[in-house]
Design a protein around this motif. Structure first.
Motif, PDB file in Angstrom:
ATOM      1  N   VAL A  40       5.379   4.878   3.775  1.00  0.00           N
ATOM      2  CA  VAL A  40       5.276   6.067   2.919  1.00  0.00           C
ATOM      3  C   VAL A  40       6.374   7.062   3.269  1.00  0.00           C
ATOM      4  CG1 VAL A  40       3.821   8.036   2.340  1.00  0.00           C
ATOM      5  CG2 VAL A  40       2.825   5.776   2.523  1.00  0.00           C
TER       6      VAL A  40
ATOM      7  N   ILE B  82      -1.780  -2.681  10.243  1.00  0.00           N
ATOM      8  CA  ILE B  82      -1.585  -2.189   8.871  1.00  0.00           C
ATOM      9  C   ILE B  82      -1.719  -0.671   8.857  1.00  0.00           C
ATOM     10  CG2 ILE B  82      -2.600  -2.144   6.565  1.00  0.00           C
ATOM     11  CD1 ILE B  82      -3.369  -5.078   7.021  1.00  0.00           C
ATOM     12  N   SER B  83      -2.704  -0.165   9.604  1.00  0.00           N
ATOM     13  CA  SER B  83      -2.948   1.289   9.529  1.00  0.00           C
ATOM     14  C   SER B  83      -1.801   2.078  10.133  1.00  0.00           C
ATOM     15  CB  SER B  83      -4.261   1.632  10.199  1.00  0.00           C
ATOM     16  OG  SER B  83      -4.065   1.894  11.557  1.00  0.00           O
TER      17      SER B  83
ATOM     18  N   LEU C  47       0.833  -1.204   0.000  1.00  0.00           N
ATOM     19  CA  LEU C  47       0.000   0.000   0.000  1.00  0.00           C
ATOM     20  C   LEU C  47       0.869   1.257   0.000  1.00  0.00           C
ATOM     21  CD1 LEU C  47      -2.861  -0.768   2.544  1.00  0.00           C
ATOM     22  CD2 LEU C  47      -2.996  -0.646   0.075  1.00  0.00           C
TER      23      LEU C  47
ATOM     24  N   LEU D 176       2.864   1.743  -3.421  1.00  0.00           N
ATOM     25  CA  LEU D 176       1.968   2.198  -4.486  1.00  0.00           C
ATOM     26  C   LEU D 176       1.503   3.618  -4.204  1.00  0.00           C
ATOM     27  CD1 LEU D 176      -0.238  -0.934  -5.250  1.00  0.00           C
ATOM     28  CD2 LEU D 176       1.744  -0.072  -6.479  1.00  0.00           C
ATOM     29  N   GLY D 177       1.164   3.871  -2.943  1.00  0.00           N
ATOM     30  CA  GLY D 177       0.709   5.210  -2.576  1.00  0.00           C
ATOM     31  C   GLY D 177       1.768   6.254  -2.871  1.00  0.00           C
TER      32      GLY D 177
ATOM     33  N   ASN E 140      -1.150  11.376   6.467  1.00  0.00           N
ATOM     34  CA  ASN E 140      -0.245  10.255   6.651  1.00  0.00           C
ATOM     35  C   ASN E 140       0.590  10.417   7.927  1.00  0.00           C
ATOM     36  OD1 ASN E 140       1.163   7.855   5.599  1.00  0.00           O
ATOM     37  ND2 ASN E 140       2.893   9.259   5.559  1.00  0.00           N
TER      38      ASN E 140
ATOM     39  N   THR F  12       1.692   1.467   7.612  1.00  0.00           N
ATOM     40  CA  THR F  12       1.756   2.049   6.267  1.00  0.00           C
ATOM     41  C   THR F  12       2.376   3.451   6.259  1.00  0.00           C
ATOM     42  OG1 THR F  12      -0.207   0.765   5.801  1.00  0.00           O
ATOM     43  CG2 THR F  12       0.433   2.388   4.171  1.00  0.00           C
TER      44      THR F  12
ATOM     45  N   GLY G   8       2.080   6.820  -6.612  1.00  0.00           N
ATOM     46  CA  GLY G   8       0.950   7.610  -7.092  1.00  0.00           C
ATOM     47  C   GLY G   8       1.068   9.066  -6.697  1.00  0.00           C
ATOM     48  N   LEU G   9       1.450   9.298  -5.442  1.00  0.00           N
ATOM     49  CA  LEU G   9       1.553  10.674  -4.953  1.00  0.00           C
ATOM     50  C   LEU G   9       2.591  11.459  -5.746  1.00  0.00           C
ATOM     51  CD1 LEU G   9       1.384  10.421  -1.074  1.00  0.00           C
ATOM     52  CD2 LEU G   9      -0.234  11.517  -2.597  1.00  0.00           C
TER      53      LEU G   9
ATOM     54  N   LEU H 159      -5.734  -5.161  11.206  1.00  0.00           N
ATOM     55  CA  LEU H 159      -6.096  -3.914  10.528  1.00  0.00           C
ATOM     56  C   LEU H 159      -5.403  -2.729  11.191  1.00  0.00           C
ATOM     57  CD1 LEU H 159      -9.903  -4.297   9.780  1.00  0.00           C
ATOM     58  CD2 LEU H 159      -8.054  -3.991   8.134  1.00  0.00           C
TER      59      LEU H 159
END
Lengths: 327, 308
Positions: free
Chosen positions: A166, A158-159, A96, A99-100, A122, A162, A103-104, A155
């Motif tokens: 980034v 992961i949150s 995630l 890819l993020g 973020n 990530t 993309g950014l 979850l």
């Protein structure tokens, strides 16, 4: 420019010795500080070999706590939970986050406000204290009716992992020469192909350091797992739930410490070999890049600040460059 | 999905802006941010403003009023902040010289020390605290031979010591990275201009390391003020050491009183953010220093020659 730096560095060394005269006390002070850091860890290791379950009197050498550790199914289950959650959340957050970041970096100039907003969001889990993140995630899971347990813990992990990925990958990605990607596409590569052949190899070091951060953050996390884990126990929450001392825990920590030390030594060895292969990496300040990288890798939680400082540096460099350019 | 649509609509509005296909890779990350970072925040606010009475949901300010008017809650909050403040101060006092030494020494020794200081951070925090506790118990058992009333665990000292133990690397590393930038010729210049080493430190070294100090303070203060683990292990179960983190823990994990817990967490966050904001105000003086530093760099480069 570089030669100037190195010469000033040489001067620095000579001047060092002069400035360096005053603090003789350091020779006493620093070993004390190091002792302060390591005494508790050493005591953990020493008492894991104790015959009795006392953490105060060392009565005799034995491996019995190691045997009892592997027979203790609660600890083993907790360890499995910690490891699987750390692994899955690292993989997912790396995907995630990478890819993020890619993309950014491709957001156009007109979308800069949106991009800055995303990057700011973020930073929220990174900056806010663990307990605040834990409380908010717990309320979210309760609010949407998800039972607290393995899934909610995963979850949550992961949150909060990530953003670290980034933070590790995006700065590198934003500096990546986009022409390389275009060149590869001109040469006939599809978008997916240029992503895998051009972008990802370039990002690999930052992705790896991001993954390392994510893994340690997840494996060491206590507060968030404790709040959102429900009855699911991982190593940290198991340790917290212990009412009295159990030297099997010491045995486990000894093993963990040995693994950590081994991983770090190996990573340093690999890095040394790579740098010997002829990667004479020097950063802008002319200091040894290898040392910096090593330090950055060795600062799992300190990465917050390392990144902050790094960001500030980048901004300063950009300002300097533009000013030089104008002049 | 919502974001997907909004970015599409943006495309329609500003037709000229061509959306790069690569930027769509952000979508999964955006979904994560929206659902696991932004949404929880609104849930907390909603929970803190609501209450369940007779199995019906009502909106109310009672949760906030309860804590805002409760002096014992404020006592706990201030006590937590006091401990965090002391821990931050101690980290600064004991950590700064370490950072200074490491930054001023030879690169090889520098690397060794950085490794030595950051290595324990890879070990689970709870394990380290348990280790520290057993060391404290060991020392206590020695001294109790002399004075039976002697104890370490369950004192203010133990709590502050524990917080320092866990978070001092967060103070050392930022200051160290900042001090690395200190050009030793500046120190010499300051000495040549007649400053003693004391004055040199306050006029040259400290201002340059200020950003590191500020980020160190935030990184030590925030976790220290909200810690659950340290007060529990170092406080020895005394009620005095049920700090704000433990109160929140009680509300959420033990009592399952989420509405009041949410309100308490929000109040704590606001108070702590206010403190951090005040600290960050000091950072502003930094901008000036950076400017003068840049100017001096220009002077060195010979770009600005006759500027006074």
């Amino acid at each position: 420019m570089k030669s100037k730096n190195t010469s000033s560095r040489r001067k620095l060394k000579n001047s060092d010795s002069r400035i360096w005269k005053t603090p003789i006390g350091y020779k006493l002070y620093l070993p004390l500080v190091i002792l302060f850091f390591y005494l508790p860890i050493v005591s953990l290791i020493v008492f894991s070999f104790n015959e009795t379950n006392s953490l105060i009197n060392f009565t005799g050498f034995s491996f019995k706590w190691y045997k009892s550790l592997f027979r203790n199914s609660t600890i083993m289950d907790a360890l499995t939970t910690s490891l699987t959650i750390a692994l899955i959340s690292t993989v997912v957050s790396v995907i995630l986050g990478t890819l993020g970041s890619i993309g950014l970096a491709y957001f156009s100039r007109k979308q800069k406000a949106l991009k800055d907003m995303i990057l700011m969001t973020n930073n929220i889990p990174v900056v806010s204290p663990d307990i605040v993140t834990a409380v908010s995630l717990m309320i979210l899971f309760l609010g949407i009716g998800l039972n607290l347990g393995y899934v909610s813990m995963l979850l949550a992990h992961i949150s909060f992992c990530t953003p670290y990925v980034v933070l590790a990958v995006y700065p590198k990605m934003s500096k990546l020469d986009k022409n390389l990607v275009e060149a590869s596409m001109d040469l006939g590569a599809t978008k997916t192909k240029s992503l895998f052949k051009v972008v990802l190899p370039e990002l690999l070091p930052s992705i790896l350091s991001g993954a390392m951060m994510a893994f340690t953050m997840s494996f060491d996390d206590f507060v968030i797992s404790y709040f959102v884990g429900g009855s699911q126990v991982n190593i940290s929450t198991y340790l917290y739930s212990l009412k009295k001392t159990n030297p099997a825990v010491n045995a486990l920590s000894t093993i963990i410490i040995l693994i950590v030390a081994a991983v770090l030594l190996i990573s340093q060895f690999v890095q040394n070999r790579q740098s010997k292969k002829g990667l004479q990496a020097k950063d802008i300040n002319g200091s040894d890049m290898r040392n910096n990288n090593l330090e950055r890798k060795l600062v799992p939680n300190g990465c917050k600040q390392a990144i902050e400082v790094q960001k500030a540096d980048d901004i300063m460099n950009v300002i300097d460059e533009t000013e030089n350019f104008i002049e | 999905m919502a974001f997907h649509n909004s970015s599409l609509s943006k495309k329609k509005i500003s037709f000229r802006v061509k959306l790069n296909p690569f930027s769509f890779l952000t979508i999964p990350f955006l979904i994560l941010l929206i659902f696991l970072v932004i949404l929880p925040f609104f849930f907390v606010i909603f929970y803190s403003l609501s209450n369940i009475e007779d199995s019906t949901l009502i909106m109310t300010f009672d949760n906030f009023v309860k804590f805002l008017t409760d002096p014992s809650f404020w006592d706990k909050l201030w006590l937590s902040i006091y401990f965090a403040f002391m821990a931050t101060l101690m980290c600064l006092i004991f950590g700064y010289p370490v950072a200074y030494f490491i930054a001023r020494t030879r690169p090889k020794i520098r690397t060794i020390f950085v490794i030595l200081i950051t290595l324990p951070m890879w070990v689970n925090m709870l394990l380290r605290v348990i280790g520290l506790k057993s060391i404290m118990e060991l020392v206590t058992s020695w001294f109790q031979n002399i004075n039976p009333n002697f104890h370490i665990i369950g004192t203010d000292f133990a709590v502050i010591f524990g917080e320092v133990f866990v978070s001092i690397p967060f103070m050392i590393i930022p200051i160290y990275t900042q001090l690395l930038k200190l050009d030793p010729t500046l120190l010499e210049a300051s000495k040549d201009l007649g400053n003693n080493s004391f004055k040199t430190f306050f006029k040259v070294t400290l201002p340059i390391s200020m950003p590191g100090v500020i980020s160190g303070i935030t990184m030590v203060f925030l976790p220290a003020a909200t810690s659950i683990v340290i007060p529990k292990y170092m406080g020895g179960g005394l009620p005095r050491y049920t700090l704000i983190g433990n109160l929140i823990e009680n509300y959420f994990v033990k009592q399952s009183n989420y509405n009041q817990g949410a309100a308490m967490a929000l109040i704590m966050t606001v108070v702590i953010l206010a403190i951090i904001f005040v600290v960050k105000l000091f950072d502003r003086s930094e901008v000036k220093i950076q400017k003068t530093k840049k100017q001096s760099a220009k002077v060195q480069k010979g770009v600005v020659t006759n500027e006074k």
